[in-house]
Scaffold this active site. Structure first.
Site, short mmCIF file in Angstrom:
data_model
loop_
_atom_site.label_atom_id
_atom_site.label_comp_id
_atom_site.label_asym_id
_atom_site.label_seq_id
_atom_site.Cartn_x
_atom_site.Cartn_y
_atom_site.Cartn_z
N GLY A 118 0.83 -1.20 0.00
CA GLY A 118 0.00 0.00 0.00
C GLY A 118 0.86 1.25 0.00
O GLY A 118 1.81 1.39 -0.78
N GLY A 119 0.56 2.15 0.92
CA GLY A 119 1.26 3.44 0.99
C GLY A 119 2.74 3.31 1.21
O GLY A 119 3.51 4.21 0.86
N GLY A 170 23.47 2.94 -33.79
CA GLY A 170 22.93 3.87 -32.79
C GLY A 170 23.53 3.61 -31.42
O GLY A 170 23.65 4.54 -30.61
N ALA A 171 23.88 2.37 -31.17
CA ALA A 171 24.42 2.04 -29.85
C ALA A 171 25.78 2.71 -29.64
O ALA A 171 26.14 3.06 -28.52
CB ALA A 171 24.52 0.53 -29.68
C1 HXC Z 1 -3.20 -0.94 11.82
C2 HXC Z 1 -2.11 -2.94 11.53
C3 HXC Z 1 -2.00 -2.70 10.13
C4 HXC Z 1 -2.56 -1.50 9.63
C5 HXC Z 1 -1.08 -4.59 10.57
N1 HXC Z 1 -1.53 -4.11 11.74
N2 HXC Z 1 -1.37 -3.75 9.57
N3 HXC Z 1 -2.69 -2.05 12.36
N4 HXC Z 1 -3.14 -0.65 10.50
N5 HXC Z 1 -2.48 -1.19 8.32
C6 HXC Z 1 -1.40 -4.73 13.06
C7 HXC Z 1 -2.28 -5.96 13.23
O1 HXC Z 1 -3.55 -5.56 13.66
C8 HXC Z 1 -1.51 -6.72 14.30
O2 HXC Z 1 -1.77 -6.13 15.53
C9 HXC Z 1 -0.06 -6.42 13.97
O3 HXC Z 1 -0.08 -5.24 13.18
C10 HXC Z 1 0.61 -7.50 13.17
O4 HXC Z 1 -0.22 -7.82 12.06
P1 HXC Z 1 -0.55 -9.32 11.65
O5 HXC Z 1 -1.63 -9.25 10.64
O6 HXC Z 1 -0.78 -10.14 12.88
O7 HXC Z 1 0.83 -9.80 11.02
P2 HXC Z 1 1.09 -10.74 9.79
O8 HXC Z 1 0.26 -11.96 9.87
O9 HXC Z 1 2.56 -10.90 9.73
O10 HXC Z 1 0.60 -9.91 8.51
C11 HXC Z 1 1.24 -8.70 8.16
C12 HXC Z 1 0.42 -7.97 7.07
C13 HXC Z 1 -1.05 -7.81 7.56
C14 HXC Z 1 0.45 -8.78 5.80
C15 HXC Z 1 1.10 -6.64 6.82
O11 HXC Z 1 -1.05 -7.25 8.88
C16 HXC Z 1 -1.85 -6.93 6.66
O12 HXC Z 1 -2.34 -7.37 5.61
N6 HXC Z 1 -2.06 -5.69 7.10
C17 HXC Z 1 -2.89 -4.75 6.39
C18 HXC Z 1 -2.22 -4.30 5.14
C19 HXC Z 1 -3.02 -3.22 4.47
O13 HXC Z 1 -4.00 -3.52 3.76
N7 HXC Z 1 -2.69 -1.97 4.77
C20 HXC Z 1 -3.40 -0.81 4.28
C21 HXC Z 1 -2.86 -0.54 2.90
S1 HXC Z 1 -3.69 0.76 2.16
P3 HXC Z 1 -1.67 -6.94 16.89
O14 HXC Z 1 -2.16 -5.97 17.92
O15 HXC Z 1 -2.54 -8.13 16.72
O16 HXC Z 1 -0.24 -7.29 17.06
C22 HXC Z 1 -2.62 1.97 2.23
C23 HXC Z 1 -3.13 3.18 1.54
C24 HXC Z 1 -2.13 4.31 1.54
O17 HXC Z 1 -1.57 1.86 2.74
C25 HXC Z 1 -1.99 4.85 0.18
C26 HXC Z 1 -1.08 6.05 0.14
C27 HXC Z 1 -0.53 6.26 -1.23
#
Ligand code: HXC
Length: 510
Positions: free
Chosen positions: A169-170, A404-405
Site C-alpha cells: 500500500g502506501g 545507434g548504440a
Molecule cells: C493498523 C495494523 C495494520 C494497519 C497490521 N496491523 N497492519 N494495524 N493498520 N495497516 C497490526 C495488526 O492488527 C496486528 O496487531 C499487527 O499489526 C501485526 O499484524 P498481523 O496481521 O498479525 O501480522 P502478519 O500476519 O505478519 O501480517 C502482516 C500484514 C497484515 C500482511 C502486513 O497485517 C496486513 O495485511 N495488514 C494490512 C495491510 C493493508 O492492507 N494496509 C493498508 C494498505 S492501504 P496486533 O495488535 O494483533 O499485534 C494503504 C493506503 C495508503 O496503505 C496509500 C497512500 C498512497
C-alpha cells in the site's frame, strides 16, 4: 530528582520494548530482527542518537486512545557508518504492524528534513502493514508528506530503502522515490495491492512472494536493486555500499586509501577478448581488474544482464562503471538495459561520481516486442542520461560499437572526455554481414563475391583506426593497460568544470 531519573529510565525501557516481548519473539520466529537490533548492526557502535522516542499517536477512533505505544511504530535518529553520518528511520513491526499514523509520519518527516539540512544520506528500513487503518485520511496525508520530502531530497542526498518485511500500500511509494531499494529474500515483499485484493479484482491466485518477493523485483520488475539472504547479510552489505557514495550532492568525493597500484597492468586481459568477434567473454573481468582491489558493488545484478552497472574505486576515488555484457544477448541494448543504464548514469551525475563506460554493443535489439515496448523512448533515456551528464566521462570501446548504440554509449560526440579503444574494437554503422547484404544485394547468391565483400568491409571498417584517424578515439590502448590508462584519465579530469544551460528542469523521455 532521583524519581525523575528513574521515570526517564523506565520510560526508555518501555519504549525500547516496542510492542512487547511476545511480538518480538514473533518477529524473530519469522527470521527477522527487530528495529533496534537492525540499528545496532547497521551503525557504528554507540553512535546512535535517537529522537522522538516518546512520541505517541493522537487517535481516538476504535479505542485507540487506550492503546498507545511510545515511539508509535518507527524508530528515528542519526548515527555513523564507518565514521560517516547517516540519518535513518526504521519501522518497528511489533508496534501496530509498523503501520503509518500521522504521528509516525511526522517522525519520518523530521528525520528527512534533518538529513537534507545536514547533507547526509537517509536510510529507511521498511517492515510494515501500510496506512494505520484506524487513522484514515490522517495516515494518507502523512504518506503524501513523506513522498513530498523524498522528491525534494532526490539528487540532494542519497536515499536508500531497505525492505525487511512486508511493504504494501502506501509504504511502497516512498522507497520507489528513493535512489536504491534492497530486499531480503523470503521475508520481504512489496506490492501496491496484496494477494487478497488481486484475487477479488482479477481472480488471479498468487502468493505474496510470487506477487512481490525479492526474486520478482530483482529479476522481473526491476523495482529492487539487490537482494540478500537474511537481515544480517543485507546490513553488512549496506555498510559496504554506503562507503561508495558521497554524503550529498555538495560533499567532497570520498577517497579511500588503497595499496592497489594505479599503474598495475593486467597481462591476462590481452587474451580475454576472443579472436572470433561473435564469441562471448565476461565484461565483469575487465571491470574487476580495473577497480581497486577488485571491489565492485553491482546494482541490479539479475535484471537486464546484458548491461552491467555498479560502483568501484579507481585510485581511491569512487566511479560508476557501465559495461555492455557480451555474455547475455551479446551485450545488445534493449528497453530494460537502456532504462537500467540511464537510471544509474543519472544517479552518478547527480552525485558527481565520474563515469567509466566499457563498450561492446552490437546495436539495439530488433523486433516487434522491443518496438511495441517503447525501445525508441527507452533507448533515448540512456542517450539522454549520457548527454546531459557533466561528470568526467571516460570510455573504452573493447570490441563492438555499432550503429545507434555507438552514439549512445558515451562517445566523444556526447561530450565524452577521454575515449579509448582496444585494438579489438570494431566501430561501424553495422556488422559486416548486415552491411554486405545491404550494399551488395545483387551478389547475394554468389558466395565467393559475398566472402570478398565481407573481408573487404572487415579489413576497412571493423577496427578502431577509422575512428582514431578522425579523433573520435583519443588513443588505441593495450588491454593490459586499461587500469593505468583509465586511472590517469580520471586524474586529469578531477578538476573538470562543465555545466548545462539554465532550465527549470529537463524533460527526460519518460
Ligand atoms: C493498523 C495494523 C495494520 C494497519 C497490521 N496491523 N497492519 N494495524 N493498520 N495497516 C497490526 C495488526 O492488527 C496486528 O496487531 C499487527 O499489526 C501485526 O499484524 P498481523 O496481521 O498479525 O501480522 P502478519 O500476519 O505478519 O501480517 C502482516 C500484514 C497484515 C500482511 C502486513 O497485517 C496486513 O495485511 N495488514 C494490512 C495491510 C493493508 O492492507 N494496509 C493498508 C494498505 S492501504 P496486533 O495488535 O494483533 O499485534 C494503504 C493506503 C495508503 O496503505 C496509500 C497512500 C498512497
Amino acid at each position: 530528582m532521583e524519581d525523575i531519573l528513574k521515570e526517564l529510565e523506565a520510560r526508555r525501557e518501555k519504549a525500547k520494548l516496542g510492542g512487547g516481548q511476545k511480538r518480538i519473539e514473533s518477529q524473530h520466529s519469522k527470521g527477522k530482527l527487530t528495529a533496534r537490533e537492525r540499528i545496532n548492526l547497521l551503525l557504528d557502535e554507540e553512535s546512535f542518537e535517537e529522537y522522538d522516542m516518546f512520541v505517541e499517536h493522537d487517535s481516538h477512533e476504535f479505542g485507540m486512545e487506550k492503546n498507545k505505544i511510545p515511539g508509535d511504530g518507527v524508530v528515528i535518529g542519526s548515527g555513523e557508518i564507518n565514521g560517516r553520518t547517516v540519518f535513518l528511520y526504521v519501522k518497528d513491526f511489533t508496534v501496530f504492524g509498523g503501520s503509518l499514523s500521522l504521528a509516525h509520519s511526522r517522525k519520518i518527516n523530521k528525520i528527512q528534513d534533518m538529513a537534507v539540512k545536514n547533507n547526509a544520506p537517509l536510510i529507511g528500513v521498511l517492515d510494515a502493514g501500510g496506512a494505520r487503518i484506524q487513522e484514515g485520511i490522517d495516515a494518507l496525508g502523512g504518506y503524501a508528506e513523506v513522498f513530498q520530502r523524498n522528491v525534494l531530497a532526490s539528487g540532494v542526498i542519497p536515499q536508500i530503502s531497505l525492505i525487511m518485511g512486508p511493504c504494501a500500500g502506501g509504504d511502497v511509494y516512498s522507497p520507489a522515490l528513493t535512489d536504491f531499494i534492497f530486499m531480503v529474500r523470503d521475508t520481504s515483499y512489496m506490492f501496491v495491492t496484496g494477494p487478497d485484493v488481486v484475487k477479488t479484482v482479477t481472480n488471479e491466485e498468487v502468493t505474496a512472494d510470487q506477487l512481490g518477493g525479492a526474486e520478482v523485483h530483482t529479476t522481473k520488475s526491476s523495482v529492487a536493486d539487490g537482494a540478500y539472504d537474511n537481515d544480517i547479510e543485507m546490513i553488512s552489505e549496506m555498510r559496504r555500499f554506503i562507503d561508495f557514495l558521497p554524503s550529498s550532492n555538495i560533499s567532497e568525493v570520498l577517497i579511500r586509501e588503497t595499496s592497489d597500484d594505479i599503474k598495475r597492468s593486467e597481462p591476462s586481459l590481452d587474451t580475454l577478448i576472443p579472436a572470433n568477434s561473435n564469441s562471448p567473454y565476461d565484461i565483469k573481468e575487465f571491470i574487476t581488474k580495473v577497480v581497486d582491489e577488485g571491489d565492485f558493488f553491482e546494482i541490479q545484478e539479475n535484471f537486464a544482464q546484458n548491461i552491467v552497472v555498479g560502483f568501484g574505486r579507481v585510485d581511491g576515488h569512487t566511479v560508476g562503471l557501465i559495461g555492455n555484457q557480451p555474455l547475455f544477448l551479446a551485450g545488445v541494448l534493449d528497453s530494460d538495459a537502456s532504462r537500467k543504464g540511464a537510471r544509474f548514469v543519472r544517479f552518478c551525475d547527480a552525485f558527481s561520481i565520474p563515469l567509466v563506460t566499457l563498450v561492446d554493443v552490437p546495436g539495439f535489439l530488433p523486433g516487434t516486442d522491443q518496438e511495441y515496448g517503447g525501445l525508441i523512448k527507452n533507448g533515448a533515456k540512456l542517450l539522454y542520461a549520457y548527454a546531459e551528464a557533466t561528470v568526467p566521462k571516460v570510455t573504452v570501446i573493447t570490441r563492438k560499437a555499432y550503429g545507434g548504440a555507438y552514439c549512445v554509449m558515451a562517445p566523444k560526440h556526447l561530450r565524452g572526455d577521454i575515449n579509448y579503444a582496444l585494438p579489438s574494437a570494431e566501430i561501424a554503422v553495422m556488422g559486416a554481414k548486415g552491411a554486405v547484404e545491404i550494399l551488395y544485394r545483387k551478389d547475394i547468391e554468389d558466395t565467393k563475391k559475398i566472402q570478398e565483400h565481407t573481408e573487404f568491409y572487415e579489413d576497412r571498417l571493423l577496427n578502431p583506426f577509422v575512428a582514431a584517424e578522425r579523433g573520435y578515439i583519443d588513443d588505441v590502448i593495450m588491454p593490459r593497460n586499461i587500469r593505468p590508462r583509465i586511472g590517469n584519465a580520471l586524474k586529469l579530469l578531477r578538476n573538470k568544470k562543465l555545466s548545462n544551460p539554465w532550465k527549470k528542469h529537463d524533460n527526460l523521455p519518460l
